[in-house]
Scaffold this motif. Structure first.
Motif, PDB file in Angstrom:
ATOM      1  N   ARG A  68       0.663  -1.042  -0.406  1.00 44.87           N
ATOM      2  CA  ARG A  68       0.353  -0.124   0.075  1.00 44.87           C
ATOM      3  C   ARG A  68       0.502   1.392   0.198  1.00 44.87           C
ATOM      4  O   ARG A  68       0.220   2.566  -0.603  1.00 44.87           O
ATOM      5  CB  ARG A  68      -0.965   0.274   0.756  1.00 44.87           C
ATOM      6  CG  ARG A  68       0.017   0.096   2.633  1.00 44.87           C
ATOM      7  CD  ARG A  68      -0.971  -0.096   3.464  1.00 44.87           C
ATOM      8  NE  ARG A  68      -1.613   1.001   4.026  1.00 44.87           N
ATOM      9  CZ  ARG A  68      -1.568   2.516   4.254  1.00 44.87           C
ATOM     10  NH1 ARG A  68      -0.479   2.125   5.157  1.00 44.87           N
ATOM     11  NH2 ARG A  68      -2.117   3.810   4.559  1.00 44.87           N
ATOM     12  N   SER A  69       2.032   1.387   0.530  1.00 45.51           N
ATOM     13  CA  SER A  69       2.547   2.476   0.365  1.00 45.51           C
ATOM     14  C   SER A  69       2.635   3.522  -0.417  1.00 45.51           C
ATOM     15  O   SER A  69       2.169   4.625  -0.053  1.00 45.51           O
ATOM     16  CB  SER A  69       3.465   1.561   1.343  1.00 45.51           C
ATOM     17  OG  SER A  69       3.763   0.843   2.857  1.00 45.51           O
ATOM     18  N   LEU A  70       3.585   2.547  -1.495  1.00 47.88           N
ATOM     19  CA  LEU A  70       3.652   4.004  -2.685  1.00 47.88           C
ATOM     20  C   LEU A  70       1.898   5.024  -2.672  1.00 47.88           C
ATOM     21  O   LEU A  70       2.231   6.160  -3.252  1.00 47.88           O
ATOM     22  CB  LEU A  70       4.558   3.441  -3.845  1.00 47.88           C
ATOM     23  CG  LEU A  70       4.378   4.521  -5.215  1.00 47.88           C
ATOM     24  CD1 LEU A  70       5.390   5.607  -4.433  1.00 47.88           C
ATOM     25  CD2 LEU A  70       4.973   4.024  -6.276  1.00 47.88           C
ATOM     26  N   GLN A  71       1.252   3.811  -3.431  1.00 49.33           N
ATOM     27  CA  GLN A  71      -0.315   4.542  -3.217  1.00 49.33           C
ATOM     28  C   GLN A  71      -0.916   5.110  -2.869  1.00 49.33           C
ATOM     29  O   GLN A  71      -1.959   6.462  -2.797  1.00 49.33           O
ATOM     30  CB  GLN A  71      -1.127   3.929  -4.293  1.00 49.33           C
ATOM     31  CG  GLN A  71      -1.078   1.965  -2.957  1.00 49.33           C
ATOM     32  CD  GLN A  71      -1.642   0.915  -4.016  1.00 49.33           C
ATOM     33  OE1 GLN A  71      -2.713   1.495  -4.875  1.00 49.33           O
ATOM     34  NE2 GLN A  71      -1.076  -0.211  -3.801  1.00 49.33           N
ATOM     35  N   GLN A  72      -0.638   4.843  -1.175  1.00 46.61           N
ATOM     36  CA  GLN A  72      -1.045   5.882  -0.649  1.00 46.61           C
ATOM     37  C   GLN A  72      -0.322   6.938   0.415  1.00 46.61           C
ATOM     38  O   GLN A  72      -0.775   8.312   0.658  1.00 46.61           O
ATOM     39  CB  GLN A  72      -2.002   4.455   0.282  1.00 46.61           C
ATOM     40  CG  GLN A  72      -3.733   4.365   0.124  1.00 46.61           C
ATOM     41  CD  GLN A  72      -3.862   3.241   0.364  1.00 46.61           C
ATOM     42  OE1 GLN A  72      -3.597   3.325   1.942  1.00 46.61           O
ATOM     43  NE2 GLN A  72      -4.235   2.223  -0.181  1.00 46.61           N
ATOM     44  N   GLY A  73       0.986   6.145   0.955  1.00 37.66           N
ATOM     45  CA  GLY A  73       2.010   7.552   1.836  1.00 37.66           C
ATOM     46  C   GLY A  73       2.486   8.167   0.435  1.00 37.66           C
ATOM     47  O   GLY A  73       2.746   8.875   1.163  1.00 37.66           O
ATOM     48  N   GLY A  74       2.791   7.180  -0.448  1.00 40.14           N
ATOM     49  CA  GLY A  74       3.963   8.454  -1.272  1.00 40.14           C
ATOM     50  C   GLY A  74       3.046   9.198  -1.526  1.00 40.14           C
ATOM     51  O   GLY A  74       3.349  10.555  -2.424  1.00 40.14           O
ATOM     52  N   MET A  75       1.739   9.113  -2.578  1.00 39.48           N
ATOM     53  CA  MET A  75       1.186  10.078  -2.537  1.00 39.48           C
ATOM     54  C   MET A  75       0.166  11.619  -1.856  1.00 39.48           C
ATOM     55  O   MET A  75      -0.036  11.869  -1.884  1.00 39.48           O
ATOM     56  CB  MET A  75      -0.512   9.118  -3.211  1.00 39.48           C
ATOM     57  CG  MET A  75      -0.061   8.448  -4.174  1.00 39.48           C
ATOM     58  SD  MET A  75       0.670   9.466  -5.564  1.00 39.48           S
ATOM     59  CE  MET A  75       1.754   8.758  -6.104  1.00 39.48           C
ATOM     60  N   ALA A  76      -0.148  10.783  -0.454  1.00 45.41           N
ATOM     61  CA  ALA A  76      -0.096  11.610   0.527  1.00 45.41           C
ATOM     62  C   ALA A  76       1.187  13.327   0.440  1.00 45.41           C
ATOM     63  O   ALA A  76       1.306  13.968   1.258  1.00 45.41           O
ATOM     64  CB  ALA A  76       0.002  11.037   2.317  1.00 45.41           C
ATOM     65  N   VAL A  77       2.806  11.500   0.179  1.00 43.24           N
ATOM     66  CA  VAL A  77       4.011  12.913   0.606  1.00 43.24           C
ATOM     67  C   VAL A  77       3.660  14.238  -0.490  1.00 43.24           C
ATOM     68  O   VAL A  77       3.689  15.362  -0.627  1.00 43.24           O
ATOM     69  CB  VAL A  77       5.088  11.907   0.175  1.00 43.24           C
ATOM     70  CG1 VAL A  77       6.185  13.326   0.132  1.00 43.24           C
ATOM     71  CG2 VAL A  77       4.724  11.714   2.038  1.00 43.24           C
ATOM     72  N   GLN A  78       3.475  13.727  -1.663  1.00 39.65           N
ATOM     73  CA  GLN A  78       2.784  14.468  -3.548  1.00 39.65           C
ATOM     74  C   GLN A  78       1.696  15.136  -2.808  1.00 39.65           C
ATOM     75  O   GLN A  78       2.118  16.443  -2.998  1.00 39.65           O
ATOM     76  CB  GLN A  78       2.912  13.460  -4.205  1.00 39.65           C
ATOM     77  CG  GLN A  78       2.683  14.331  -5.496  1.00 39.65           C
ATOM     78  CD  GLN A  78       2.428  13.267  -6.764  1.00 39.65           C
ATOM     79  OE1 GLN A  78       1.527  12.711  -6.570  1.00 39.65           O
ATOM     80  NE2 GLN A  78       3.589  13.364  -7.771  1.00 39.65           N
ATOM     81  N   LYS A  79       0.913  14.895  -1.947  1.00 47.34           N
ATOM     82  CA  LYS A  79      -0.189  15.506  -2.041  1.00 47.34           C
ATOM     83  C   LYS A  79      -0.015  16.619  -0.957  1.00 47.34           C
ATOM     84  O   LYS A  79      -0.066  18.644  -0.952  1.00 47.34           O
ATOM     85  CB  LYS A  79      -1.755  15.291  -1.825  1.00 47.34           C
ATOM     86  CG  LYS A  79      -2.469  15.917  -1.628  1.00 47.34           C
ATOM     87  CD  LYS A  79      -3.830  15.021  -0.972  1.00 47.34           C
ATOM     88  CE  LYS A  79      -4.961  15.495  -0.517  1.00 47.34           C
ATOM     89  NZ  LYS A  79      -5.839  14.817  -0.240  1.00 47.34           N
ATOM     90  N   ALA A  80       0.717  16.485  -0.138  1.00 50.88           N
ATOM     91  CA  ALA A  80       1.248  17.515   1.509  1.00 50.88           C
ATOM     92  C   ALA A  80       2.319  18.924   0.678  1.00 50.88           C
ATOM     93  O   ALA A  80       2.082  19.327   0.583  1.00 50.88           O
ATOM     94  CB  ALA A  80       2.211  16.342   2.487  1.00 50.88           C
TER      95      ALA A  80
END
Lengths: 274, 166, 767
Positions: free
Chosen positions: C530-542
């Motif tokens: 799950r990490s990139l598609q949620q955690g990585g995307m959260a980093v990009q969004k932030a």
């Protein structure tokens, strides 16, 4: 995992080893590379109260020619045996077998004498020395005696060594150019053999086909009687009833013994320049 | 008992229990925590260090047996401990992504240095066989193989003191 | 040029390579000064009543601080984790009246010196009244011997029952084949065994160091099992030496380490031996499957039934829920007129089952992919042709299966064709035919799999979302706080790349922090790919939102309209259009006021990566030994953000997947004694047993996140296992072999060949 407590003493000469053994008796164990003993001590299958470290005794580590024999000091490491030019030339089966033991780190520490004295029937060296018709020099308080490899191994982890004796040297006949074969059947490269075969000059010995290195007498007799390799190898499990375990049933071990004996004999024949 | 061991070029004298394993001497007595215990059974190689120039599994060597000897751990490779550069094997592991969780890595790197000291130009097959005593669960060995082959392009990759150029 | 999609070496590596990671056992922290060391006395028997425990001798050993048994432990009972499980199958942190598996903790010994732990543990005398052990799922399902006599059954949960199956399912099928398949128990075997540390001074909060896949989940579990408010717990995640699904939450040993630290008000450290790890870390897989497949002789597969019997081990854990994931993925990549599946999970006297890389999905793929090959063999058709004929056609709009899985995007036939082409499939078949005609000892086997799986189904807390905090500091450095929990995946590099790409700050200036529940109260951890598609995307969004905040501040500072501001990636700053001298950097803006933001990225749902693997094996038909020669892998997990990390994940998974197919198995004897409880006996794969892997790229983006990424962490264990197993069977199929269970060890392969030979001899055919 940690061994139970013990005292450690480092021997400085062969004579010193005997003295220390006399002093500490059955409570003591000899430590060379420690690669058979320490793993057993860590799981507390062995708990000696004294360890006599013989690894730095200078007169026990060497490879030399003595007439028709090669003589190898007991604390010579597997790596040294594997890489020795002398052994590669005159007893290539032994150097090859030493190179099949464990992994590089284990070969740096483990010793020829230690592995033989441990007498694990699945190990590389016991069957190899039986196939080579090797002789062990056993040093004790009353001097040195020689025991044939095939008489040395008595059972699982049991040998002809008396409690006050050590293996001081291993002697094998020099046979340059004589074909040899070695088959070690494992699931992974660094596993113990499920079945192993060592053969040279018409002698065959097998690993993990019983409590000691097994000799397929019927095969050897057939070869001596002039039968072909396939016919002789088909007899390799005759009269030999190895135990089953999670890797192999008795029947599967017997089958492997026949197949691998044939392959080892074929390799030996193809290598023979004598 | 007292032992004298040179660890990463520094001579040390320590009082230890006879039963202490070399890996615990390095971790607890010398405070060098990189070398890990992975299996206890001389199988996995996570505890591999160089003892007197050759790779050994330090979970199956007593500190007492190393008395008088010289040990190199991954902390002592190359020049990073003194502000210098990484060893060619360390550098190659990074370049080829030869590590993930990093737990097997100190032992894997030391086994690789040991391998290259004995065989400076190994084939792929020889690298695989040379590392058969070192387990890794993360990489499938694919990039470890590449890393060792890359490191082998450095002529002195078998020497613990070698460094890549800055 | 964007850094995303490029090969970037890892920020993590210099430290790991020169100093080593800081795993839990390596921690030096003043809160742990003077720590005592725990060891667990574990049950040596699989099933027994505890008659007595004598701790007196252990207490006499100098250096022993305390010994505890279940009678001393005042902690809540551990209930089965899912509401649908039989709730009466409860556990006490230390075994109280009964032990139910070899390795179950029975007593705790606390020592000053770690070197006396084992000496002391040996001195604890436990008297057992041995009971018959329940080993094997079919035995457990008979309910003859019960793990909980008062419960009356060994069944943990049923997902459907035999009554739900259509008795006429296969009526319209010309051909119906059925087979029992073992998906054997394996050990996750991370290189780092388990450990933990805790500090709990009187009147203060608990600080616990737990090597986990998610500190926040570990904190919740720890608080619940200690019966305290979560606010009283601070969890830290040191470096983690691999996890593979087996390190979620808080194991009882970690709970008890914390409990002892609180009881004695002394810091505690615990680390287990590998022997203990093999016995007491959760195992994976352990399903017995009955597959039945029906269709027509022209290769049209019409009906499929999957019946699963799953082993939970001695206590129901996450393993009990995994059969529902297996069920969800029943039809795999294929179109059936109808497919159905039921599952039952039972307890046995073995180590509990948890998640292991793939967790329920590999079991589904293994079942269907074996079934397809058995069907293809029955009708005498090339398995590649059968697959092509029945694959779900390419789709770009989500595809809903009869089991309720919503596949987001897929092109299964292209994936299969790419694998076949990369392998030169036709040439391999010719080579195979030649070897068969010559009767070579070394026969060639070619096996394939087509798979689809689920990634990013949700965090531990349920929903598919994750948060990240991104802060730019006045010195131009960046800190990222993430709710993911890397343990080898490279988030310190990958999340830095995500932020760098938006903020225009180099990755060498970006620090990623994870695994501190005070700093990062929320987080779903790392698991389920799950990490990139949620955690990585959260980093990009932030990062994007941070630039928006900065834009407002820059507009004030530069006295310009926001609309006139341009953000320049090259110098990480804003400039006013048409006024080149009027600029301000993000770092400069952070001087006046902290510049940070927390953002949550919520995905609309799980993504469904897919692919195809093709394995080439050699089988020595005289000995039964199978060797993996090549493996060609197409793993389409959408857009690739760092090919180095992406391929690294594939490599590891492929190796583990292949290892399940031909090596690994955790074995018990009929009395429940483990036979593979060391790395000398558990066949951990070494470098000599695998080739280098042939990776083939394919990219089908998802629309579920802005980058189009899916998860790749588990692709290898899903695709490779059936491909290798199918290849081994294929190598000896001409001898009459239709199926070989995993692991396809030499003995098993040889016995399959022998059985097929004697079978065909007795049928009067020539072998």
């Amino acid at each position: 995992m940690i061994p139970a407590p013990f005292d450690y003493v480092r021997a400085t000469s062969a004579e010193h080893i005997l003295e220390l053994m006399a002093q500490h008796g059955d409570e003591a164990k000899l430590l060379a590379g420690g690669h058979s003993l320490l793993p057993m001590m860590k799981v507390r299958l062995a708990s000696p109260t004294v360890l006599i470290d013989i690894a730095s005794v200078p007169e026990l580590s060497y490879v030399k020619v003595d007439g028709d024999d090669l003589v190898i000091g007991a604390t010579t490491s597997h790596a040294t045996v594997a890489n020795s030019d002398l052994i590669q030339a005159d007893a290539p089966l032994l150097s090859y077998a030493a190179a099949q033991i464990g992994d590089p780190q284990i070969r740096h520490r483990g010793t020829i004498g230690g592995s033989l004295a441990h007498s694990d029937p699945a190990a590389d060296l016991p069957m190899t020395l039986v196939a080579l018709d090797g002789t062990f020099e056993l040093l004790g308080p009353s001097g040195t005696r020689s025991v044939k490899a095939e008489d040395f191994f008595i059972g699982y982890f049991e040998t002809a060594l008396e409690h006050d004796e050590i293996i001081s040297a291993v002697r094998v006949p020099r046979r340059p150019g004589v074909g040899w074969g070695y088959e070690k059947f494992t699931r992974r490269a660094n596993d113990w053999a499920i079945v192993g075969i060592a053969t040279v000059a018409g002698r065959v010995a097998m690993a993990n086909m019983g409590s000691i290195p097994a000799r397929p007498v019927a095969t050897e007799q057939a070869l001596a009687g002039g039968q072909g390799i396939a016919e002789a190898a088909a007899l390799a499990a005759d009269g030999i009833e190895p135990a089953g375990d999670m890797h192999a049933t008795t029947a599967y071990r017997q089958h492997l013994a026949r197949v691998l004996t044939r392959r080892a004999l074929e390799t030996a024949a193809s290598r023979n320049q004598a | 008992m007292q032992v004298q061991i040179t660890v990463n070029k520094k001579p040390r004298t320590d009082e230890v229990e006879p039963r202490q394993l070399l890996v615990h001497y390095l971790r607890d007595t010398a405070g060098l925590k990189a070398t890990n215990v992975g299996c206890d059974t001389t199988s996995c190689g996570a505890c591999t260090v160089l003892l007197d120039g050759v790779s050994v599994k330090s979970c199956t060597v007593l500190t007492a047996q190393a008395d008088g000897g010289t040990v190199v751990t991954v902390e002592g490779l190359g020049g990073t401990a003194d502000g210098g550069q990484m060893h060619p094997v360390q550098s190659a592991f990074r370049e080829e992504h030869g590590l993930q969780c990093g737990f097997c890595t100190p032992g894997m790197v030391m086994a690789s240095v040991g391998l290259l000291s004995e065989n400076p130009n190994p084939t792929e097959h020889e690298v695989r066989e040379g590392l058969e005593g070192n387990y890794c669960r993360c990489t499938g060995y694919h990039n470890i193989l590449r890393a060792v082959l890359l490191a082998a392009q450095s002529p002195d990759a078998g020497k613990p003191e070698a460094q890549v150029s800055a | 040029m964007s850094i995303l999609g490029t090969r970037v070496v890892r920020n993590e590596d210099p430290e790991l390579l020169t100093k080593g990671g800081t795993y839990t056992d390596d921690l030096i922290d003043e809160r742990l000064d003077g720590a005592a060391h725990l060891i667990f006395v574990r049950s040596p028997v699989a099933h027994a009543r505890i008659l007595s425990i004598d701790t007196s001798e252990a207490l006499k050993l100098p250096g022993v601080v305390a010994v505890y048994t279940a009678a001393d432990v005042d902690l809540p009972i551990i209930n089965p984790p899912m509401p649908m499980f039989n709730q009466d199958m409860t556990q006490t942190p230390l075994a109280s009246d009964k032990v139910r598996y070899v390795g179950e903790p029975v007593a705790i010994v606390v020592c000053d010196d770690p070197y006396i732990r084992e000496d002391a543990a040996e001195l604890v005398e436990v008297e057992y009244d041995i009971l018959p052990a329940v080993i094997g799922m079919p035995n457990a399902a008979k309910d003859e011997v019960l793990l909980w006599e008062s419960v009356g059954t060994n069944t943990v949960v049923d997902f459907g029952t035999p009554d739900d199956l259509d008795p006429n399912l296969f009526d319209d099928c010309e051909v119906v084949v059925s087979h029992l398949i073992q998906n054997q128990r394996i050990h996750p075997a991370p290189m780092e065994s388990r450990s933990g540390a805790a500090s709990w001074p009187e009147g203060e909060r608990l600080t616990a160091w737990i090597p986990s896949q998610g500190a926040q989940g570990a904190k919740a579990a720890l608080a619940a099992q200690l019966g305290i408010d979560a606010a009283e717990v601070h969890v830290l995640t040191p470096d983690v030496g691999g996890a593979f699904g087996a390190r979620f939450g808080a194991d009882v040993e970690m709970v008890l380490t914390a409990w002892v630290a609180g009881k004695l008000h002394r810091p505690m450290r615990w680390s287990e031996t590998r022997y203990e790890n093999l016995l007491a870390m959760t195992h994976g897989r352990a399903q017995e499957q009955r597959v039945t497949i029906g269709g027509s002789r022209d290769g049209n597969m019409k009906k499929y039934r999957l019946e699963v019997l799953a082993d939970c081990g001695a206590y129901p854990k996450i393993g009990g829920i995994l059969p529902s994931l297996t069920r969800l993925m029943t039809p795999g990549t294929y179109v059936f007129d109808k497919a159905e599946s039921i599952a039952k999970a039972v307890v046995t006297n073995t180590t509990p089952i948890g998640a292991y890389r793939g967790a329920g999905r590999p079991e589904a793929t293994a079942a269907i992919e074996r079934a397809v090959d058995i069907f293809a063999a029955e009708i005498g058709m090339d398995p590649a042709d059968v697959r092509r004929k029945n694959l779900v056609p390419k789709f770009t709009e989500p595809h809903l299966t009869a089991f309720g899985a919503l596949y987001d995007s897929g092109d299964y036939e292209t994936a299969l064709n790419k694998a076949l082409e990369a392998a030169n499939y036709e040439d391999l078949r010719k080579e195979q035919q030649l070897r068969r005609e010559r009767g070579d000892a070394k026969q060639l086997g070619i096996g394939m799999s087509s798979y689809v799986e689920i990634t990013g189904a949700g965090s531990e807390s349920g929903d598919p979302n994750e948060n990240a905090t991104v802060e730019v500091h006045p010195d131009g450095t960046v800190t990222i706080l993430t709710g993911t929990s890397p343990h080898g995946q490279g988030h310190a590099t990958a999340w830095a790349m995500m932020a760098s790409d938006t903020l225009g700050i180099g990755i060498d200036k970006i620090t990623v922090i994870h695994g501190d529940t005070d700093l990062i109260p929320k987080g779903g951890g790392t698991g389920g790919s799950r990490s990139l598609q949620q955690g990585g995307m959260a980093v990009q969004k932030a990062s994007i939102e941070l630039v928006d905040i900065a834009r407002t501040r820059a507009a004030e500072l530069l006295e310009a309209n926001e609309a006139d501001l341009q953000f320049n990636i090259d110098d990480s700053g804003f400039s006013v259009a048409g006024v080149p001298s009027s600029t301000v950097t993000l770092a400069k803006l952070a001087e006046k006021e902290r510049l940070f933001i927390n953002a949550v990225f919520a995905a609309p749902g799980a993504t469904f990566p897919f692919g195809a693997h093709l394995a080439v094996v050699e089988v020595d038909v005289e000995t039964g030994k199978a060797t993996l020669e090549r493996i060609f892998c197409v793993d389409d997990a959408g857009v690739v953000m760092n090919p180095l990390l992406f391929d690294g994940q594939r490599h590891g998974g492929i190796a583990q997947g292949a290892a399940q197919a031909f090596l690994e198995e955790f074995i018990y004897d009929e009395d429940g004694n483990p036979l593979t409880a060391s790395f000398a006996d558990y066949p951990f794969l070494s470098a000599t047993e695998v080739p280098s892997f042939d990776l083939v790229s394919m990219v089908t983006p998802t629309t579920y996140n802005p980058m189009g990424v899916k998860g790749v962490g588990e692709a290898g264990t899903i695709g490779a296992t059936p491909a290798v197993q199918n290849a081994v069977v294929d190598a000896v199929s001409h001898l009459g072999v239709r199926h070989i269970d995993m692991p396809t060890s030499p003995r098993v392969v040889w016995e399959a060949i022998e059985a097929a030979r004697s079978n065909s001899n007795s049928n009067g055919k020539v072998a």
